[in-house]
Design a protein around this motif. Structure first.
Motif, PDB file in Angstrom:
ATOM      1  N   ILE A   1      -3.070   0.409  -3.942  1.00 39.22           N
ATOM      2  CA  ILE A   1      -2.695  -0.974  -3.617  1.00 39.22           C
ATOM      3  C   ILE A   1      -2.088  -1.605  -4.867  1.00 39.22           C
ATOM      4  O   ILE A   1      -2.619  -1.450  -5.967  1.00 39.22           O
TER       5      ILE A   1
ATOM      6  N   CYS B   1      -3.113   6.672   0.373  1.00 43.34           N
ATOM      7  CA  CYS B   1      -4.287   6.057   1.020  1.00 43.34           C
ATOM      8  C   CYS B   1      -5.098   7.108   1.780  1.00 43.34           C
ATOM      9  O   CYS B   1      -4.541   7.916   2.520  1.00 43.34           O
TER      10      CYS B   1
ATOM     11  N   GLY C   1      -7.677   6.108   3.800  1.00 44.47           N
ATOM     12  CA  GLY C   1      -8.247   5.457   4.973  1.00 44.47           C
ATOM     13  C   GLY C   1      -9.716   5.112   4.864  1.00 44.47           C
ATOM     14  O   GLY C   1     -10.393   4.955   5.871  1.00 44.47           O
TER      15      GLY C   1
ATOM     16  N   ILE D   1       0.841  -1.196   0.000  1.00 42.36           N
ATOM     17  CA  ILE D   1       0.000   0.000   0.000  1.00 42.36           C
ATOM     18  C   ILE D   1       0.873   1.242   0.000  1.00 42.36           C
ATOM     19  O   ILE D   1       1.815   1.335   0.800  1.00 42.36           O
TER      20      ILE D   1
HETATM   21  S1  SF4 Z   1      -9.124   1.003  -0.286  1.00 39.08           S
HETATM   22 FE1  SF4 Z   1      -9.138   2.894   0.923  1.00 39.08          FE
HETATM   23  S2  SF4 Z   1      -8.171   2.313   2.888  1.00 39.08           S
HETATM   24 FE2  SF4 Z   1      -7.669   0.702   1.389  1.00 39.08          FE
HETATM   25  S3  SF4 Z   1      -5.686   1.292   0.545  1.00 39.08           S
HETATM   26 FE3  SF4 Z   1      -7.257   2.140  -0.818  1.00 39.08          FE
HETATM   27  S4  SF4 Z   1      -7.626   4.232  -0.068  1.00 39.08           S
HETATM   28 FE4  SF4 Z   1      -6.544   3.110   1.536  1.00 39.08          FE
END
Ligand code: SF4
Length: 62
Positions: A58, A11, A13, A6
């Motif tokens: 990700i 990110c 969150g 990640i």
């Molecule tokens: S889905 Fe949301 S919490 Fe998960 S890595 Fe991506 S931005 Fe971050």
């Protein structure tokens, strides 16, 4: 072995990855997403988390 990674600087969150794959992704004590240390990662779940992540932060690493 491939492992999800990640980019925490991107990110936001949102927790979408946790909803899709709670065995792999979780919040750590500081409120950041962390990747569990697993012998094998559920590829389809992680791919779905990658597809759903709104920040595209990700990815798989070798
Ligand atoms: S889905 Fe949301 S919490 Fe998960 S890595 Fe991506 S931005 Fe971050």
């Amino acid at each position: 072995m491939r492992r999800p990674e990640i980019d925490l600087s991107a990110c936001n969150g949102c927790g979408a990855c946790i909803a899709v794959s709670p065995t792999v992704f979780s919040f750590n004590d500081l409120g950041f997403i962390q990747v569990a240390d697993l012998e094998f990662y559920p590829e389809a779940e992680v791919d779905e988390a990658i597809a759903l992540c709104p920040e595209d932060c990700i990815s798989w690493t070798e």
